[in-house]
Every structure is written in C-alpha cells, then in structure tokens.
Design an enzyme around this catalytic site. Structure first.
Site, mmCIF file in Angstrom:
data_model
loop_
_atom_site.group_PDB
_atom_site.id
_atom_site.type_symbol
_atom_site.label_atom_id
_atom_site.label_comp_id
_atom_site.label_asym_id
_atom_site.label_seq_id
_atom_site.Cartn_x
_atom_site.Cartn_y
_atom_site.Cartn_z
ATOM 1 N N HIS A 206 0.863 -1.300 -0.097
ATOM 2 C CA HIS A 206 -0.003 -0.088 -0.044
ATOM 3 C C HIS A 206 0.846 1.190 0.023
ATOM 4 O O HIS A 206 1.757 1.195 0.837
ATOM 5 C CB HIS A 206 -0.854 -0.184 1.365
ATOM 6 C CG HIS A 206 -1.526 1.323 1.472
ATOM 7 N ND1 HIS A 206 -1.182 2.414 2.339
ATOM 8 C CD2 HIS A 206 -2.633 2.102 0.798
ATOM 9 C CE1 HIS A 206 -2.078 3.235 2.444
ATOM 10 N NE2 HIS A 206 -2.889 3.053 1.432
ATOM 11 N N SER A 207 0.358 2.226 -0.832
ATOM 12 C CA SER A 207 1.441 3.464 -1.180
ATOM 13 C C SER A 207 2.786 3.404 -1.105
ATOM 14 O O SER A 207 3.118 2.618 -2.260
ATOM 15 C CB SER A 207 0.987 4.371 0.540
ATOM 16 O OG SER A 207 1.368 5.562 0.292
ATOM 17 N N CYS A 208 3.639 3.531 -0.154
ATOM 18 C CA CYS A 208 4.996 3.392 -0.352
ATOM 19 C C CYS A 208 5.472 1.919 -0.234
ATOM 20 O O CYS A 208 6.471 1.307 -0.748
ATOM 21 C CB CYS A 208 6.055 4.408 0.728
ATOM 22 S SG CYS A 208 5.940 3.689 2.235
ATOM 23 N N PHE A 240 -1.781 -0.988 -4.061
ATOM 24 C CA PHE A 240 -2.807 -0.293 -3.575
ATOM 25 C C PHE A 240 -2.621 1.145 -3.388
ATOM 26 O O PHE A 240 -1.616 1.570 -2.454
ATOM 27 C CB PHE A 240 -3.362 -0.859 -2.177
ATOM 28 C CG PHE A 240 -4.147 -2.207 -2.395
ATOM 29 C CD1 PHE A 240 -5.185 -2.391 -2.673
ATOM 30 C CD2 PHE A 240 -3.389 -3.447 -2.083
ATOM 31 C CE1 PHE A 240 -5.887 -3.682 -2.991
ATOM 32 C CE2 PHE A 240 -3.613 -4.590 -2.103
ATOM 33 C CZ PHE A 240 -5.035 -4.776 -2.639
#
Ligand SMILES: Nc1ccccc1C(=O)C[C@H](N)C(=O)O
Length: 369
Positions: A206-208, A240
């Site tokens: 997710h994200s980084c 994501f």
C-alpha cells in the site's frame, strides 16, 4: 484436505502424503541467486521462531477460531528492533482447529502465500505491519482455500519530523535511508522463504509499500547495493494507492494535488536523500531500462501486475497508476499481464476497511488460469 505438511526447524516433520505444499509451477528463472554473497542471507533462528507462540485469530461474528497468527517475529537474528519483524497468518490446519500448532512449526496447507508491505511514506510510525490485520481477518474468515499462508512485513523507517522517537531502540529503527527499507523487505522475504521453501506468492503493498513491492521485482538485490540473497520472486505484484513516480509528481504535481508537493519533497528527501537521480532510479515508472527488469521478472512465466487506485484518495493521484501502466504496457510487451481493479475510500481506508481482501483473492485465483 489431502495434504498437510508441517515444517519443523531442526528437521522436517511431514504428515499426510508427501507432496509439496505449493502447486509447484514456480519457475527457477524467477529466483534471483547471487553467489558468492559477501554476507550470508539471514537464516531463521529456530529459537526466535519458536519463541513466538501461535495465537488464535477469531471470527468477529462467532468468535470461532478461523486461523493462527504469530505476531512480531524477528526476521534478523541479531535485531532487537520492532521494525525488523513480521507477522504470519495461517488458515486452520485440520489438526489444529482448536489447539495451537507447536510454536516451533509452520503447518502448511497447499496453496500460495500473500505477503503485504505497509505504507506510510517510508516514515509514519503509526502505520505498521498491523495494517494488514483487517485483510488477514477477512481472508481467513472467507477461507478461500487457496491460501497457504500470509505475512505482513515491518521495515525500518526514516525519521518523521512530527513524530520524535520514543526510546533508543525506536530511534535506531527510525533512522533508515535508502536502501535500508528495501534491504529489510528482502530480509523478511528471505526469512519467509526459508520457512516455506518453494513458496509461490502474491506481493502486495500500500502506498510506499507498493513502491517497495515493485523494488523487489525491479532489481537484483546487489543492484540496490545490497549483498546477494536468494529471493524467489512473486508471481504477482498488487499495488494499492501506490507511489510509482516521486520525481514526476514533485516536478509536476497532478491537478488538485499541488498542495502536497512540499510533503512529497519532504518524505522523498527523508527516505532517498537529495539526489533527484536516485528518486528516479528507485521508482518503477522512471528507473532506467524498464524492459530489463520486467523481462527478467517475466522470464519465470505467468507474472501479473494488478494496480488499484481509490478515486477518493486525497494523497495519491491517479496519475501515479497511469504512469506505471504505460511503462509496463510498453516494457512488458505482453509478457506481464497488467490489470486494474476498483477500490473505494480514502488513501488509508483501503486497508483500514476490508477493501484489499477481495482483490487479493481474485489475483491469487487468476494466477493459474
Ligand atoms: N503525504 C502523503 C502523500 C502520499 C502518500 C502518503 C502521504 C503521507 O502523509 C503518509 C503518512 N501518513 C505520513 O505522515 O508521512
């Protein structure tokens, strides 16, 4: 369940028939092997694994046991840091539907693994491996039958200007700079793969954490300046609300996201330093020679990328997904299947709610079709 294999450190304990726990079509070409290594790969210590008990995961509705988990297992023998730990979840083996498996074992049902890397801009001390709990719970509750195990990785973080460290160990675990984050992720994967050799897995972030998931398949460890490690690569990467082009965002923030430019500059410098060529090099959309890493990864056959972006995300613009999509379509030349799946909610709502679980199951199921 026809096959139950329990892996016991210090010796392999096998019960049931003698087939391997995975479906076995992992190709050797997708293993990055580098020898000789200047440092050996971290090897799981039986005592560390055994020192964490299996505890039940219970259904929210009925409080019935739906799986077992070991939380915060150190993946580096010598490390006392919370940031160098991982959580493991297993669906209920028939023999352990009410009593926990022995702490020194890893009972394996047939199927694949799902491994998750949390987000938090490489620095947020409040977003940890526990971000995977809602998805793990949902996956265990629906018990789709294709999951052998799941894991969620912690990794050292960069300092956060708004969150001073709370202890010397906390400070030590929150002073990371590239390549420390990816080094820890690779150490965690190596640990898991010694527990479950030949695992086939979906790597999600997710994200980084999505950036880190791509960094696993983008480069051999030594190209990150890291010692050689034997890492079996994932069959699929699922991102994501992922960050894929930091330099591009900072140079030209997407419309409506201009206010975030300073925050991006701050966390990008915090994680990767001031050299903008490093920013490009670490991101899957902008790293040199995308054809090279995509081709190397795809050589195993049947690889897939699934990109998910919530339209309501106010921290990551859809342009990040679109940029990576274009590069993969071009560089993958049909070798890697790229697909997009829908999600909703804000940047973090996707993991706080149960939005990740259905995507992960669909990707897992689609792999051998
Ligand atoms: N500004 C962002 C832009 C994109 C992705 C994450 C963030 C974050 O702020 C993450 C985290 N909550 C942080 O405090 O660093």
């Amino acid at each position: 369940m026809s096959c139950l294999t329990a892996f016991l450190f210090g010796g392999v304990e096998r019960r049931g028939n003698d087939t391997t726990p995975s479906s076995g079509n992992m190709q050797d070409t997708s293993v990055f092997s580098t020898t000789p290594a200047d440092k050996p790969s971290p090897s799981p210590s039986p005592s560390i694994w055994a020192s964490r008990p299996w505890t039940p995961v219970r259904s929210e509705d009925s409080s019935a046991i739906i799986g077992w988990t070991k939380a915060r297992v150190s993946y580096l023998d010598s490390s006392p840091l919370e940031q160098q730990t991982l959580d493991v979840y297993i669906p209920l083996p028939p023999e352990h539907s009410t009593t926990p498996p022995p702490a020194g074992t890893l009972p394996l049902l047939p199927g694949k693994w799902i491994i998750f890397i949390h987000g938090g801009a490489w620095r947020d001390p409040k977003i940890l491996s526990s971000a995977f709990i809602p998805a793990a719970r949902r996956l265990l509750a629906t018990n789709p039958g294709e999951i052998s195990g799941m894991a969620s990785l912690n990794y050292r973080l960069s300092p956060h200007p708004d969150h001073p460290s709370s202890s010397p160990d906390d400070a030590a675990g929150r002073n990371a700079h590239h390549p420390d984050h990816i080094a820890d992720v690779l150490s965690g994967l190596s640990f898991l793969q010694q527990l479950a050799p030949d695992m086939e897995y979906v790597l999600a972030g997710h994200s980084c954490g999505a950036t880190l998931a791509f960094q696993v398949v983008m480069r051999k460890p030594e190209r990150w300046g890291l010692p050689g490690m034997q890492i079996r690569l994932p069959r699929a990467v699922v991102g994501f609300n992922g960050l894929y082009d930091l330099a591009g965002f900072i140079a030209r923030p997407d419309e409506g996201f201009e206010d975030l430019r300073e925050a991006y500059v701050e966390f990008t410098r915090g994680a990767f330093g001031d050299d903008e060529s490093v920013w490009r090099d670490v991101c899957p959309t902008t790293a040199a020679d995308p054809g090279g890493w995509v081709g190397e990864w795809a050589a195993g056959g049947g690889q897939k990328v699934c990109l998910v972006q919530s339209p309501e995300d106010t921290l990551v613009p859809r342009g990040q997904l679109e940029g990576l999509w274009a590069v993969l379509e071009d560089a993958g030349k049909g070798e890697v299947v790229v697909e997009e799946r829908e999600a909703s909610g804000g940047h973090d709502a996707i993991w706080m709610g149960e939005g990740m679980a259905p995507v992960l199951v669909e990707v897992l199921r689609s792999l051998d079709q």
